[in-house]
Scaffold this motif. Sequence first.
Motif, PDB file in Angstrom:
ATOM      1  N   LEU A   3      14.528   8.657  -8.528  1.00 23.24           N
ATOM      2  CA  LEU A   3      14.306   7.947  -9.428  1.00 23.24           C
ATOM      3  C   LEU A   3      15.656   7.706 -10.458  1.00 23.24           C
ATOM      4  O   LEU A   3      15.730   7.450 -11.521  1.00 23.24           O
ATOM      5  CB  LEU A   3      12.404   8.435  -9.957  1.00 23.24           C
ATOM      6  CG  LEU A   3      11.712   7.402  -9.776  1.00 23.24           C
ATOM      7  CD1 LEU A   3      10.302   8.457  -9.656  1.00 23.24           C
ATOM      8  CD2 LEU A   3      11.335   6.243  -9.025  1.00 23.24           C
ATOM      9  N   ASP A   4      16.591   9.141 -10.521  1.00 21.63           N
ATOM     10  CA  ASP A   4      16.769   8.800 -12.199  1.00 21.63           C
ATOM     11  C   ASP A   4      17.892   7.135 -11.885  1.00 21.63           C
ATOM     12  O   ASP A   4      18.359   7.404 -10.902  1.00 21.63           O
ATOM     13  CB  ASP A   4      18.145  10.475 -11.214  1.00 21.63           C
ATOM     14  CG  ASP A   4      19.065  10.710 -12.602  1.00 21.63           C
ATOM     15  OD1 ASP A   4      18.444  10.681 -14.050  1.00 21.63           O
ATOM     16  OD2 ASP A   4      20.503  11.259 -12.205  1.00 21.63           O
ATOM     17  N   GLY A   5      17.791   7.253 -12.878  1.00 20.98           N
ATOM     18  CA  GLY A   5      18.860   6.028 -13.639  1.00 20.98           C
ATOM     19  C   GLY A   5      18.501   4.532 -12.604  1.00 20.98           C
ATOM     20  O   GLY A   5      19.075   3.656 -12.717  1.00 20.98           O
ATOM     21  N   LEU A   6      16.829   4.340 -11.911  1.00 21.01           N
ATOM     22  CA  LEU A   6      16.181   3.634 -11.559  1.00 21.01           C
ATOM     23  C   LEU A   6      15.880   2.744 -12.717  1.00 21.01           C
ATOM     24  O   LEU A   6      15.785   3.561 -14.008  1.00 21.01           O
ATOM     25  CB  LEU A   6      15.221   3.522 -10.167  1.00 21.01           C
ATOM     26  CG  LEU A   6      14.373   2.994  -9.933  1.00 21.01           C
ATOM     27  CD1 LEU A   6      15.557   2.019  -9.084  1.00 21.01           C
ATOM     28  CD2 LEU A   6      13.489   3.184  -9.817  1.00 21.01           C
ATOM     29  N   PHE A   7      15.833   1.387 -13.079  1.00 20.82           N
ATOM     30  CA  PHE A   7      15.330   1.041 -13.903  1.00 20.82           C
ATOM     31  C   PHE A   7      14.415  -0.606 -13.471  1.00 20.82           C
ATOM     32  O   PHE A   7      15.053  -1.332 -12.972  1.00 20.82           O
ATOM     33  CB  PHE A   7      16.323   1.015 -15.265  1.00 20.82           C
ATOM     34  CG  PHE A   7      15.743   0.065 -16.483  1.00 20.82           C
ATOM     35  CD1 PHE A   7      14.617   0.935 -16.963  1.00 20.82           C
ATOM     36  CD2 PHE A   7      15.879  -1.736 -17.300  1.00 20.82           C
ATOM     37  CE1 PHE A   7      14.199   0.251 -18.554  1.00 20.82           C
ATOM     38  CE2 PHE A   7      15.504  -2.055 -17.523  1.00 20.82           C
ATOM     39  CZ  PHE A   7      14.748  -1.694 -18.581  1.00 20.82           C
ATOM     40  N   VAL A   8      13.210  -0.606 -13.692  1.00 15.86           N
ATOM     41  CA  VAL A   8      12.488  -1.934 -13.345  1.00 15.86           C
ATOM     42  C   VAL A   8      11.572  -2.307 -14.652  1.00 15.86           C
ATOM     43  O   VAL A   8      11.819  -1.991 -15.470  1.00 15.86           O
ATOM     44  CB  VAL A   8      11.400  -1.447 -11.501  1.00 15.86           C
ATOM     45  CG1 VAL A   8      12.316  -0.904 -10.270  1.00 15.86           C
ATOM     46  CG2 VAL A   8      10.411  -0.335 -13.025  1.00 15.86           C
ATOM     47  N   ASP A   9      11.753  -4.014 -13.803  1.00 15.78           N
ATOM     48  CA  ASP A   9      10.260  -4.893 -14.463  1.00 15.78           C
ATOM     49  C   ASP A   9       9.220  -4.080 -14.995  1.00 15.78           C
ATOM     50  O   ASP A   9       8.935  -3.654 -16.158  1.00 15.78           O
ATOM     51  CB  ASP A   9      10.800  -6.432 -14.213  1.00 15.78           C
ATOM     52  CG  ASP A   9      11.847  -6.925 -14.088  1.00 15.78           C
ATOM     53  OD1 ASP A   9      12.979  -6.663 -15.112  1.00 15.78           O
ATOM     54  OD2 ASP A   9      11.850  -7.443 -12.639  1.00 15.78           O
ATOM     55  N   THR A  10       8.259  -3.223 -13.794  1.00 17.16           N
ATOM     56  CA  THR A  10       6.862  -3.409 -14.564  1.00 17.16           C
ATOM     57  C   THR A  10       6.957  -2.237 -13.255  1.00 17.16           C
ATOM     58  O   THR A  10       7.112  -2.482 -12.052  1.00 17.16           O
ATOM     59  CB  THR A  10       6.068  -4.656 -14.226  1.00 17.16           C
ATOM     60  OG1 THR A  10       6.747  -5.685 -15.599  1.00 17.16           O
ATOM     61  CG2 THR A  10       5.013  -4.022 -14.474  1.00 17.16           C
ATOM     62  N   ALA A  11       5.598  -1.303 -13.810  1.00 16.20           N
ATOM     63  CA  ALA A  11       4.955  -0.172 -12.833  1.00 16.20           C
ATOM     64  C   ALA A  11       3.605  -0.400 -12.860  1.00 16.20           C
ATOM     65  O   ALA A  11       2.902  -0.361 -14.194  1.00 16.20           O
ATOM     66  CB  ALA A  11       6.016   1.033 -13.812  1.00 16.20           C
ATOM     67  N   PHE A  12       3.116  -0.713 -11.824  1.00 16.10           N
ATOM     68  CA  PHE A  12       2.099   0.361 -11.713  1.00 16.10           C
ATOM     69  C   PHE A  12       1.724   1.014 -11.346  1.00 16.10           C
ATOM     70  O   PHE A  12       1.515   1.225 -10.343  1.00 16.10           O
ATOM     71  CB  PHE A  12       1.030  -1.481 -10.851  1.00 16.10           C
ATOM     72  CG  PHE A  12       1.422  -3.185 -11.238  1.00 16.10           C
ATOM     73  CD1 PHE A  12       0.633  -3.715 -11.811  1.00 16.10           C
ATOM     74  CD2 PHE A  12       2.836  -3.893 -10.548  1.00 16.10           C
ATOM     75  CE1 PHE A  12       1.083  -4.650 -12.490  1.00 16.10           C
ATOM     76  CE2 PHE A  12       3.216  -4.671 -10.982  1.00 16.10           C
ATOM     77  CZ  PHE A  12       2.314  -5.616 -11.432  1.00 16.10           C
TER      78      PHE A  12
END
Length: 253
Positions: free
Chosen positions: A161-170
Amino acid sequence: MHAAERHQRILTRAREEGRVEVKDLASRLSVTPETIRRDLTSLDRRGLLHRLHGGAVPTGQLPANPGVGGREETRSAEKGRIARAALAQVPDNGTVILDSGTTTGRIADLLPADRELTVVTHSVPIAAKLARNPAITLHLLGGRVHGRTMAAVGPWAFGALDGLFVDTAFIGADAICATRGLSTAEADEAQIKRALITAARRTVLLADRTKFGRTESAYFSPIEDIDLVICDSGLDTGVAEEIEAAGPRIEFA
């Protein structure tokens, strides 16, 4: 009646009957429901009771956390409504995280096959569902698979997950408290949940009413880090007001 005497009466009744309810205690002790909620929170923090939706049970009487299969059967209708409401929060052609859990698993069941979406998950059951959806670009986090939740945990999953960027987390949680935040029964689950929230621009918490007003041993997020809570309509009004006062908006399904 002094608080100490009230607390003793609450404990005695809880031990005799196995559970106490806020409304019943307020009537019997001639105080407001808000006073009883504060009493139950105090007793919970001292380890004498476990807070539940609308009441409490004596310490040691909570059932063990069931596995995925057992939890699928618990509050099934409410989880279905929550998942359907959550679909409106899925971005078009965006990237989302689906945390492990039975309610997030319902979202995976509902995602359409004609809507392109990138999904990141650490849940083996959710990944198995989404692998059959041609519109989904699926990323499964690796790591040690937890036997109860069937989700990857530990350094491998955390490092991915290091460096990951997403719109929405559920996200799901075992326990939700306005003052003590979100918690779960497993420390390694708490670590990965914290990382999932950090990786998202926006976080949506999915939980039925039984998760509110209590805590578990492994804390992973303050309530103010959540943008939206989707819950079933049976949530106690006072608890809902406490949650919204702490930051997130609540949507009832």
